[in-house]
Design an enzyme around this catalytic site. Structure first.
Site, short mmCIF file in Angstrom:
data_model
loop_
_atom_site.label_atom_id
_atom_site.label_comp_id
_atom_site.label_asym_id
_atom_site.label_seq_id
_atom_site.Cartn_x
_atom_site.Cartn_y
_atom_site.Cartn_z
N LYS A 34 1.28 10.56 10.87
CA LYS A 34 -0.24 11.40 10.56
C LYS A 34 0.02 12.74 9.99
CE LYS A 34 -3.23 7.97 12.58
NZ LYS A 34 -3.95 7.50 13.70
N ARG A 79 1.51 3.07 18.88
CA ARG A 79 1.38 2.27 17.44
C ARG A 79 2.11 3.07 16.58
NH1 ARG A 79 -1.89 2.63 12.76
NH2 ARG A 79 -2.58 0.68 12.05
N1 HH2 Z 1 -4.68 4.63 12.99
C1 HH2 Z 1 -4.64 3.93 12.02
C2 HH2 Z 1 -4.99 2.83 11.84
N2 HH2 Z 1 -5.44 1.86 13.08
N3 HH2 Z 1 -5.67 1.59 15.28
C3 HH2 Z 1 -5.44 2.42 16.46
N4 HH2 Z 1 -6.00 1.65 17.49
N5 HH2 Z 1 -5.16 3.86 16.71
C4 HH2 Z 1 -4.89 4.63 15.66
O1 HH2 Z 1 -4.74 5.79 15.86
C5 HH2 Z 1 -4.95 3.84 14.28
C6 HH2 Z 1 -5.22 2.56 14.15
C7 HH2 Z 1 -4.38 4.89 10.69
O2 HH2 Z 1 -3.00 4.55 10.42
P1 HH2 Z 1 -2.31 3.70 9.35
O3 HH2 Z 1 -2.67 2.08 9.74
O4 HH2 Z 1 -0.97 3.77 9.39
O5 HH2 Z 1 -2.83 4.17 7.93
P2 HH2 Z 1 -4.33 3.32 7.05
O6 HH2 Z 1 -5.57 3.58 8.01
O7 HH2 Z 1 -4.24 4.22 5.90
O8 HH2 Z 1 -3.83 1.78 6.72
#
Ligand code: HH2
Length: 322
Positions: free
Chosen positions: A269, A304
């Site tokens: 992040k 995660r």
């Molecule tokens: N962060 C993201 C998405 N889902 N779910 C939980 N429980 N906790 C988190 O911190 C979290 C999440 C954002 O990250 P990412 O999936 O890598 O990116 P994007 O939302 O751009 O797909």
């Protein structure tokens, strides 16, 4: 005045922390006016019970060791891996690689929730995620704010729900969790992805997030979800400044007093890039590992991450040498 109890987690003698790999002898007793350290046995007995009781398994996975959730984004626009897995075959292949590297759960997402991301229609989100889940034998969680997408995922074999809106976006999510019995991650978020990074403010971010999660757990319970099936998440980067993220990480173990398992999602992040001066998200692996270990050292049961192999190695060494 409301008191909050943050266990000081350590490796060594003490009361077990959430029945897991850490213990505690002292607690930081926090109010909105200040904090002090107290011996663990000076805390109220219901607090000690919430802090030390083992957490329920998540879809058959025991939480007595840090567990890895591997991220599989089937989106064109995720902040780090968007556009890489836009076919079902590519997503399944990546998911299988993460499973072979040691992911205990695969988190399949079909809508980016990065700051400023666009809304995805239900049919499109189902079309991105359900066929991927159908093609996998591993334990899968569905990363969605929409109950219809979650329901399709459960039908395709998903075993866990992950709602970044923490039951707020879709009123049908909590009843679905109750009906299906699937464990659900309730994440804290301030506002919608479109606007959440526009000057987020808190009185005390750690205590405000704690209170919000407490309310969200109560909402889940009111809908008939067993508390043991709720996993809480401080929502790193979701309506948080860099300072907010750091305060949540430093105080993370406070969330154990909610009596639920904790999920931490910090992988790649923006704040990691800001602090380490790394602009490109997929170059933030080492910084992400450092944060994963901070999570493990505070007892977060589910981490995660994008980089499963690297996280597995880091955790194995951390556990062996502490
Ligand atoms: N962060 C993201 C998405 N889902 N779910 C939980 N429980 N906790 C988190 O911190 C979290 C999440 C954002 O990250 P990412 O999936 O890598 O990116 P994007 O939302 O751009 O797909």
């Amino acid at each position: 005045m409301k008191r909050y109890y943050r266990p000081i987690a350590l490796r060594g003698e003490g009361l077990p922390l959430a029945g897991g790999w850490l213990n505690f002898r002292e607690i930081e007793e926090i109010t909105r006016e200040g904090s002090r350290r107290i011996p663990a046995d000076a805390a109220p007995s219901h607090v000690l019970e919430a802090l030390s009781a083992p957490r329920a398994d998540v879809a058959g996975l025991s939480l007595d060791a840090p567990r890895i959730m591997g991220i599989v984004n089937t989106t064109p626009d995720s902040f780090s891996d968007g556009g890489r897995l836009t076919t079902t075959e590519a997503a399944i292949a990546h998911a299988k690689t993460l499973a072979s590297q040691g992911a205990h759960i695969l988190d399949i997402g079909g809508e980016s929730t990065r700051p400023g991301a666009d809304f995805v229609e239900i049919e499109e989100e189902i079309a991105r995620t359900a066929p991927v889940i159908e093609g996998l034998e591993a334990r899968v969680s569905i990363d969605t704010r929409k109950a219809a997408v979650a329901e399709a995922a459960l039908g395709a074999g998903a075993a866990m729900l992950n709602d970044v809106s923490g039951l707020i976006f879709d009123p049908e999510m909590a009843p679905l969790a109750a009906r299906s019995g699937a464990p659900i991650c309730v994440m804290h978020s301030k506002g919608d992805p479109k606007t959440m990074q526009q000057d987020p403010r808190y009185e005390n971010v750690l205590l405000d997030v704690y209170d919000a999660l407490e309310t969200q757990i109560a909402m889940a319970e009111a809908a008939g979800v067993a508390r043991s099936q709720v996993i809480v998440d401080p929502g790193i980067g979701f309506g948080k400044t860099l300072e907010h993220n750091l305060m949540l990480l430093k105080g993370l173990s406070l969330l154990h007093s909610l009596g639920c398992a904790i999920l931490l999602g910090a992988s790649r992040k923006r704040f990691i890039g800001t602090i380490s001066e790394v602009e490109t998200a997929d170059q933030r692996v080492a910084g992400s590992l450092a944060v994963a270990l901070v999570g493990a050292a505070q007892g977060a049961q589910i981490l995660r991450v994008h980089d499963v192999e690297e996280t597995r190695q880091a955790l194995a060494l951390w556990q062996a040498s502490t």
